[in-house]
Design an enzyme around this catalytic site. Structure first.
Site, short mmCIF file in Angstrom:
data_model
loop_
_atom_site.label_atom_id
_atom_site.label_comp_id
_atom_site.label_asym_id
_atom_site.label_seq_id
_atom_site.Cartn_x
_atom_site.Cartn_y
_atom_site.Cartn_z
N HIS A 88 -12.33 -5.94 7.64
CA HIS A 88 -13.17 -5.79 6.47
C HIS A 88 -14.15 -4.73 6.67
CE1 HIS A 88 -10.66 -9.32 5.54
NE2 HIS A 88 -10.59 -8.90 4.51
N GLU A 139 0.81 -1.29 0.02
CA GLU A 139 0.11 -0.19 0.03
C GLU A 139 0.84 1.10 -0.07
OE1 GLU A 139 -0.75 -2.82 2.05
OE2 GLU A 139 -2.37 -3.44 1.13
#
Lengths: 337, 411
Positions: A129, A60
């Site tokens: 999530h 990322e």
């Protein structure tokens, strides 16, 4: 106008922006050939080629870091972090670099960058999530923070974010990708294709950043919400029978304070709703602003309905998620004072 | 298991020399000048694996330029290079003194590392972009960025192009191929790869150069940069300046005391080599080779510059607390300015007299420029940037909350 899901609207925004401007490049994990784990970039690589839409290594910080370099060169990267829960490795690049590049270089270099990330819970996503990290970005000078709640806004706000000269954190409530959700998890999902807000304008109409939308007019209490909570708030108003005015903030930074204060000065009451954890969440800033701006109009203490100050649980999803019952309780409470 | 288990112990690498010790670099292997051959520009990473463990050197002890990597620079270019290094050293000296005199808050010098940025800059073309750390001001000096502007930035005065927002030495100049310096280490290494990817995406011919120190290679963004550069064959030159020290931490802490920094490129399939960072000719030759590889679309190159941080880490650092005061003079690769000076004298293009004269002229110029900058202002004295400026440029258009805060602050 076409009927689209939020996923299709986001994909369409990419398509419109990429067709209009060669400088728009799209990349992230699984974003290229496969079209993204949520299909938001489906078909873009085939249409625009591998140099415009491509897969990235699972890193990322590398995704955001390279995008900052690209933006400094003069491209307009629209990048994806697969889940907002996984943005933290890139936090240094976002906070220390993207957000500050214009200011620290006196605009010698700028960072016209959009970082998209699916966010929010209500999908049994468990700890990693489901998170809503918007407060980690609204706290950072130099970032804009956007969260749509319907397909038309998703497209228009994404187009506005891509056109914006500054870095934008674009949070997509994945619970709303396929249809609206009011927190009644035991009821079947209505797809956007059968919903009035599934109508998405063709072409390149933007929805301007920094403008909230009143989604339900009311006289008794103002509810400040964004993302999935907009539908939860509307459901709570309907179920309690309280004439709440629901404001979808749409952009958290810069915030449409005028719309908020006008509404609270009218209703005299305010309930703030977000999925994110309570302490130092964005609701604290909203509460402070309303208190500062509307103090003499307030007839009751401002109430926050938020996720609990715990990591997002799996089995306890519906005890954690601030559903219509909890928001309804807050509406009743604020009306009692 | 017949062997008896012993208690485990943690390995914490230590430098060979601490304050009071006599420096000993006898284990430091230095190939002779000219010994490492110059491979073809399109060489495969696998074919030069040994270069990550040797050192490209051009200038020998006698000041002669030896081997495949010699011969690219004319005497005029060499004298120009010498002038750049002398300018950077004189600039450092004056600015460090200005910090000691309280005219600014902070300074970082380049003592002993002047060849690297000064020579590298001359291997790039206008339009290429460096992503420097705080110790590559030679990249500006060698492309004639105005010294007055550098000083104005250091003094945060009214003529500071960054309007006093940045700590001293965090320069920026897009026009001069110098990306905005950030205090956060390693971040720019991966950004350079992205800039290079953008050039490739756009079908451009410009290249990027990333910069990082030995200590910062331990940052995650070093790894990210290497992965992305390798995956996308980005037109970037990735530079590691190994000056042996990361503030008080010797380079073995970042490196594990084994291998070399250049050797880290092997795992990524990036052609990687080491160069004598105190040899202006070697730095220039290697930089030119790597830049040419990038320009021809042959992908990234990793270069480790072997040098020594002869000065303190910054104006806030006292190196005598953690290393021997004699270490810099014992450093086997010597001083970059002395070595280029000797070479020019050896080839009959320079003399001690001309050198002394040049040093004096350069110092006069630096002092004259300094007076000019100080006539505008120093930190907290003279003409300062407007307080209004701190609110500007956070966004392109000032949002309502910042306008309110600016008004509240009284500007």
């Amino acid at each position: 106008m076409a009927q689209m899901t939020m996923i299709e609207a986001i994909r369409d925004a990419h398509d419109v922006a990429m067709a209009a401007d060669d400088r728009v490049v799209v990349f992230g994990e699984d974003v290229g050939f496969f079209g993204g784990v949520f299909r938001c970039t489906a078909g873009l690589q085939e249409k625009y080629g591998k140099s415009r839409c491509f897969d990235a290594p699972i890193n990322e910080s590398g995704i955001v870091g390279t995008a900052i370099g690209m933006a400094a060169y003069g491209l307009k990267p629209v990048i994806e972090i697969q889940f907002a829960d996984y943005v933290y490795p890139a936090y240094d690049q976002i906070v220390s670099e993207a957000a500050r590049l214009r200011h620290r270089s006196n605009a010698d270099f700028t960072c016209p960058l959009v970082i998209r990330m699916p966010t929010g819970g209500g999908i049994f996503g468990g700890q990693t999530h489901s998170q809503s990290p918007e407060a980690l970005f609204t706290h950072v000078s130099g970032l804009k923070v956007v969260m749509p709640s319907n397909p038309a806004d998703a497209k228009g706000l994404l187009l506005a974010s891509i056109a914006d000269p500054d870095p934008v954190i674009f949070l997509e409530p994945k619970r709303l990708y396929n249809g609206p959700f009011d927190g009644h998890h035991d009821k079947p999902l209505t797809t956007w294709k059968k919903h009035a807000q599934g109508d998405v304008p063709d072409g390149d109409d933007i929805v301007p950043l920094g403008k909230a939308k009143i989604t339900r007019e009311g006289a008794d209490v103002t509810v400040l919400a964004y993302g999935t909570m907009v539908y939860v708030a509307e459901a709570a108003a309907k179920e309690t029978g309280i004439d709440a005015e629901v404001i979808d903030l749409r952009t958290l930074m810069p915030l449409d304070l005028d719309t908020i204060t006008a509404s609270v000065k009218k209703t005299g009451r305010c309930v703030i709703v977000h999925e994110a954890t309570r302490t130092c969440g964005f609701g604290a800033e909203l509460l402070s602003l309303v208190q500062e701006e509307c103090f003499y109009h307030l007839e009751a203490p401002i109430i926050r309905v938020t996720g609990w100050d715990t990591p997002y649980p799996h089995a306890q999803e519906w005890q954690y998620f601030p559903g219509p019952a909890r928001v309804g309780d807050a509406l009743n409470t604020v009306m009692e004072d | 298991m017949s062997e008896q288990s012993k208690p485990l112990s943690l390995n914490v690498p230590e430098p060979g020399c601490r304050p009071g010790d006599t420096p000993d670099f006898s284990d430091f292997e230095i190939p002779r000048a000219g010994e490492v051959p110059r491979p073809p520009i399109d060489v495969a990473a696998d074919d030069i694996r040994d270069m990550a463990f040797s050192i490209v050197r051009v200038l020998n002890k006698e000041g002669q330029a030896i081997g495949d990597w010699a011969g690219a620079l004319t005497p005029d270019e060499l004298r120009t290079g010498l002038r750049h290094m002398l300018t950077l050293r004189a600039f450092d000296k004056r600015m460090l003194m200005a910090q000691r005199q309280g005219k600014t808050s902070f300074y970082m010098q380049h003592l002993g590392e002047e060849a690297i940025s000064c020579a590298f800059a001359r291997a790039l073309r206008p339009g290429d972009m460096n992503f420097p750390t705080y110790r590559q001001a030679g990249l500006l000096v060698a492309v004639d960025y105005p010294m007055l502007t550098m000083m104005n930035q250091i003094y945060s005065n009214a003529d500071d192009p960054l309007h006093g927002r940045q700590l001293p030495i965090m320069y920026t100049s897009k026009e001069h191929g110098f990306f905005s310096i950030s205090g956060n280490l390693g971040t720019q290494f991966v950004q350079s790869v992205g800039w290079a990817m953008a050039s490739a995406i756009s079908g451009d011919t410009k290249i990027a150069a990333g910069w990082i120190g030995d200590g910062s290679t331990a940052e995650s963004d070093f790894h990210a940069a290497m992965v992305f550069a390798s995956t996308y064959k980005a037109p970037v030159v990735l530079n590691i300046v190994n000056n042996q020290w990361a503030i008080s931490t010797f380079q073995g802490i970042a490196r594990g005391g084994v291998g070399t920094f250049a050797a880290r490129g092997h795992g990524f399939g990036i052609p990687s080599l080491r160069v004598d960072g105190n040899d202006y000719l070697a730095v220039h030759a290697v930089a030119g080779w790597a830049a040419e590889r990038a320009r021809r679309g042959l992908g990234p190159t990793l270069i480790e510059y072997v040098t020594y941080r002869a000065g303190g880490h910054s104006s806030s650092d006292d190196p005598s607390a953690y290393r021997s005061g004699e270490e810099a003079s014992a450093w086997p690769l010597g001083d970059p300015i002395e070595r280029l000076k000797q070479h020019l004298i050896t080839i009959g293009e320079w003399s001690d007299e001309r050198h002394t004269q040049a040093e004096a002229e350069i110092m006069d110029e630096v002092i004259a420029t300094q007076k000019q900058a100080e006539s505008v202002g120093t930190l907290g004295d003279g003409k300062a940037p407007s307080p209004r400026d701190m609110f500007e440029g956070v966004y392109e258009t000032m949002p309502p909350h910042l306008i309110r805060q600016r008004q509240q602050a009284g500007y």
